[in-house]
Design a protein around this motif. Structure first.
Motif, PDB file in Angstrom:
ATOM      1  N   GLN B   1      25.366  25.365 -20.518  1.00  0.00           N
ATOM      2  CA  GLN B   1      25.982  24.337 -21.365  1.00  0.00           C
ATOM      3  C   GLN B   1      27.067  24.987 -22.207  1.00  0.00           C
ATOM      4  N   GLN B   2      28.229  24.346 -22.234  1.00  0.00           N
ATOM      5  CA  GLN B   2      29.302  24.890 -23.033  1.00  0.00           C
ATOM      6  C   GLN B   2      28.961  24.771 -24.514  1.00  0.00           C
ATOM      7  N   GLN B   3      29.103  25.869 -25.249  1.00  0.00           N
ATOM      8  CA  GLN B   3      28.763  25.827 -26.653  1.00  0.00           C
ATOM      9  C   GLN B   3      29.511  26.929 -27.379  1.00  0.00           C
ATOM     10  N   VAL B   4      29.906  26.629 -28.601  1.00  0.00           N
ATOM     11  CA  VAL B   4      30.515  27.618 -29.464  1.00  0.00           C
ATOM     12  C   VAL B   4      29.700  27.638 -30.752  1.00  0.00           C
ATOM     13  N   ARG B   5      29.144  28.793 -31.079  1.00  0.00           N
ATOM     14  CA  ARG B   5      28.318  28.915 -32.278  1.00  0.00           C
ATOM     15  C   ARG B   5      29.137  29.554 -33.389  1.00  0.00           C
ATOM     16  N   GLN B   6      29.015  29.016 -34.570  1.00  0.00           N
ATOM     17  CA  GLN B   6      29.803  29.496 -35.704  1.00  0.00           C
ATOM     18  C   GLN B   6      28.895  29.774 -36.887  1.00  0.00           C
ATOM     19  N   SER B   7      29.207  30.858 -37.590  1.00  0.00           N
ATOM     20  CA  SER B   7      28.443  31.207 -38.790  1.00  0.00           C
ATOM     21  C   SER B   7      29.347  31.947 -39.774  1.00  0.00           C
ATOM     22  N   PRO B   8      29.032  31.948 -41.054  1.00  0.00           N
ATOM     23  CA  PRO B   8      27.969  31.160 -41.670  1.00  0.00           C
ATOM     24  C   PRO B   8      28.390  29.704 -41.836  1.00  0.00           C
ATOM     25  N   GLN B   9      27.461  28.890 -42.239  1.00  0.00           N
ATOM     26  CA  GLN B   9      27.763  27.483 -42.468  1.00  0.00           C
ATOM     27  C   GLN B   9      28.640  27.332 -43.711  1.00  0.00           C
ATOM     28  N   SER B  10      28.395  28.185 -44.697  1.00  0.00           N
ATOM     29  CA  SER B  10      29.228  28.193 -45.893  1.00  0.00           C
ATOM     30  C   SER B  10      29.356  29.622 -46.387  1.00  0.00           C
ATOM     31  N   CYS B  23      32.222  33.668 -34.768  1.00  0.00           N
ATOM     32  CA  CYS B  23      31.927  32.719 -33.701  1.00  0.00           C
ATOM     33  C   CYS B  23      31.515  33.459 -32.435  1.00  0.00           C
ATOM     34  N   SER B  24      30.698  32.800 -31.639  1.00  0.00           N
ATOM     35  CA  SER B  24      30.330  33.343 -30.340  1.00  0.00           C
ATOM     36  C   SER B  24      30.341  32.210 -29.325  1.00  0.00           C
ATOM     37  N   TYR B  25      30.448  32.593 -28.068  1.00  0.00           N
ATOM     38  CA  TYR B  25      30.514  31.574 -27.028  1.00  0.00           C
ATOM     39  C   TYR B  25      29.714  32.042 -25.827  1.00  0.00           C
ATOM     40  N   GLU B  26      29.504  31.119 -24.885  1.00  0.00           N
ATOM     41  CA  GLU B  26      28.681  31.443 -23.724  1.00  0.00           C
ATOM     42  C   GLU B  26      29.457  31.387 -22.415  1.00  0.00           C
ATOM     43  N   ASP B  27      30.420  30.493 -22.364  1.00  0.00           N
ATOM     44  CA  ASP B  27      31.115  30.255 -21.100  1.00  0.00           C
ATOM     45  C   ASP B  27      32.181  31.328 -20.872  1.00  0.00           C
ATOM     46  N   SER B  28      31.994  32.132 -19.847  1.00  0.00           N
ATOM     47  CA  SER B  28      32.920  33.238 -19.587  1.00  0.00           C
ATOM     48  C   SER B  28      34.276  32.757 -19.063  1.00  0.00           C
ATOM     49  N   THR B  29      34.394  31.470 -18.744  1.00  0.00           N
ATOM     50  CA  THR B  29      35.692  30.962 -18.287  1.00  0.00           C
ATOM     51  C   THR B  29      36.612  30.608 -19.456  1.00  0.00           C
ATOM     52  N   PHE B  30      36.086  30.597 -20.670  1.00  0.00           N
ATOM     53  CA  PHE B  30      36.937  30.321 -21.837  1.00  0.00           C
ATOM     54  C   PHE B  30      38.004  31.396 -21.931  1.00  0.00           C
ATOM     55  N   ASP B  31      39.239  30.950 -22.159  1.00  0.00           N
ATOM     56  CA  ASP B  31      40.320  31.927 -22.233  1.00  0.00           C
ATOM     57  C   ASP B  31      41.305  31.645 -23.364  1.00  0.00           C
ATOM     58  N   TYR B  32      40.897  30.808 -24.278  1.00  0.00           N
ATOM     59  CA  TYR B  32      41.756  30.492 -25.405  1.00  0.00           C
ATOM     60  C   TYR B  32      40.858  30.227 -26.596  1.00  0.00           C
ATOM     61  N   PHE B  33      41.145  30.926 -27.721  1.00  0.00           N
ATOM     62  CA  PHE B  33      40.238  30.865 -28.868  1.00  0.00           C
ATOM     63  C   PHE B  33      41.050  30.640 -30.143  1.00  0.00           C
ATOM     64  N   PRO B  34      41.143  29.387 -30.567  1.00  0.00           N
ATOM     65  CA  PRO B  34      41.897  29.095 -31.787  1.00  0.00           C
ATOM     66  C   PRO B  34      40.981  28.969 -32.993  1.00  0.00           C
ATOM     67  N   TRP B  35      41.572  29.137 -34.152  1.00  0.00           N
ATOM     68  CA  TRP B  35      40.913  28.827 -35.413  1.00  0.00           C
ATOM     69  C   TRP B  35      41.740  27.742 -36.103  1.00  0.00           C
ATOM     70  N   LYS B  68      35.385  40.655 -25.946  1.00  0.00           N
ATOM     71  CA  LYS B  68      35.112  39.924 -24.707  1.00  0.00           C
ATOM     72  C   LYS B  68      33.725  40.265 -24.152  1.00  0.00           C
ATOM     73  N   ARG B  69      33.338  41.501 -24.263  1.00  0.00           N
ATOM     74  CA  ARG B  69      32.055  41.925 -23.685  1.00  0.00           C
ATOM     75  C   ARG B  69      30.884  41.212 -24.357  1.00  0.00           C
ATOM     76  N   GLU B  70      30.999  41.091 -25.683  1.00  0.00           N
ATOM     77  CA  GLU B  70      29.910  40.437 -26.418  1.00  0.00           C
ATOM     78  C   GLU B  70      30.145  38.950 -26.596  1.00  0.00           C
ATOM     79  N   LYS B  71      31.289  38.461 -26.137  1.00  0.00           N
ATOM     80  CA  LYS B  71      31.637  37.051 -26.256  1.00  0.00           C
ATOM     81  C   LYS B  71      31.595  36.605 -27.720  1.00  0.00           C
ATOM     82  N   ILE B 101      36.245  23.067 -27.135  1.00  0.00           N
ATOM     83  CA  ILE B 101      34.892  22.988 -27.682  1.00  0.00           C
ATOM     84  C   ILE B 101      34.915  23.591 -29.078  1.00  0.00           C
ATOM     85  N   TRP B 102      34.434  22.828 -30.047  1.00  0.00           N
ATOM     86  CA  TRP B 102      34.522  23.232 -31.446  1.00  0.00           C
ATOM     87  C   TRP B 102      33.230  23.883 -31.934  1.00  0.00           C
TER      88      TRP B 102
END
Lengths: 114, 112
Positions: B1-10, B23-35, B68-71, B101-102
């Motif tokens: 499942q595509q997901q982007v985890r972000q921390s901390p909440q505040s 932030c961390s992600y799971e999908d290795s096909t992601f190739d663009y990472f904006p803030w 990239k290795r640790e995503k 994916i946010w």
């Protein structure tokens, strides 16, 4: 530069009625348009993605029957929230891009349902 | 499942300190990472973005570090200012499907 005008900025609708929001891309061709919803205290959920020459793809939990989208040309897109209820309130955001460029976002439409 | 985890909440930091958002992600096909940052009542605005061809991107006081290795990728805000107070969202997308994916957002408060 690339701009996306989104309107209305804010709207209130009665429970069970529908409302439509529109986005206009200026300065670029919106080959892809994504519609998002940010519910209170939550992040942005993708509702659907519209790409030219492809069918509009809706995410799980969102349907065309509830959120019909139109993307008739490379500068305009609209989305309607049909039969809006309390759980539909939030900030609706359109984002448009041309090819591999960054998304340009509209100012959002804040929907309040009463 | 595509997901982007972000921390901390505040996150609260003093003016002049460096704020670090993760932030961390799971999908290795992601190739663009904006803030993005979002001020109250406004829509999100692109702050800075990175592609996997590099592991660091700087723009003034804002730096993205990418592993990239640790995503994982993080946003460092150096010499933070009260005007930086906002909610920050990381996101990820794959060029192949244009979906963005946010993350869940980090509410950043800079104390003067």
């Amino acid at each position: 530069g690339a701009l996306v005008y989104q309107y209305p900025r804010r709207t209130i609708c009665k429970s069970g009625t529908s409302m439509r929001m529109e986005c206009q891309a200026v300065g670029f061709q919106a080959t892809s348009v994504a519609w998002y919803r940010q519910s209170p205290q939550k992040t942005f959920e993708l509702i659907a993605l519209s790409t030219v020459n492809s069918a509009i793809k809706y995410e799980q939990n969102f349907t065309q029957e509830k959120f019909p989208i139109s993307h008739p040309n490379l500068s305009f897109s609209s989305m309607t929230v049909l039969n809006a209820y309390l759980e539909d309130r939030g900030l609706y955001l359109c984002g448009a891009k041309q090819g591999g460029s960054d998304y340009t976002f509209g100012s959002g439409t804040r929907l309040l349902v009463i | 499942q595509q997901q982007v985890r972000q921390s901390p909440q505040s996150l609260t930091v003093w003016e002049g300190e460096t704020a670090i958002l993760n932030c961390s992600y799971e999908d290795s096909t992601f190739d663009y990472f904006p803030w993005y940052h979002q001020f109250p009542g406004e829509s999100p605005a692109l702050l800075i973005a990175i592609r996997p061809v590099s592991n660091k991107k700087e723009d003034g006081r804002f730096t993205i570090f990418f592993n990239k290795r640790e995503k994982k990728f993080s946003l460092h805000i150096a010499d933070s200012q009260p005007g930086d107070s906002a909610t920050y969202f990381c996101a990820a997308s794959a060029e192949s499907n244009y979906q963005l994916i946010w993350g869940s957002g980090t509410k950043l408060i800079i104390k003067p």
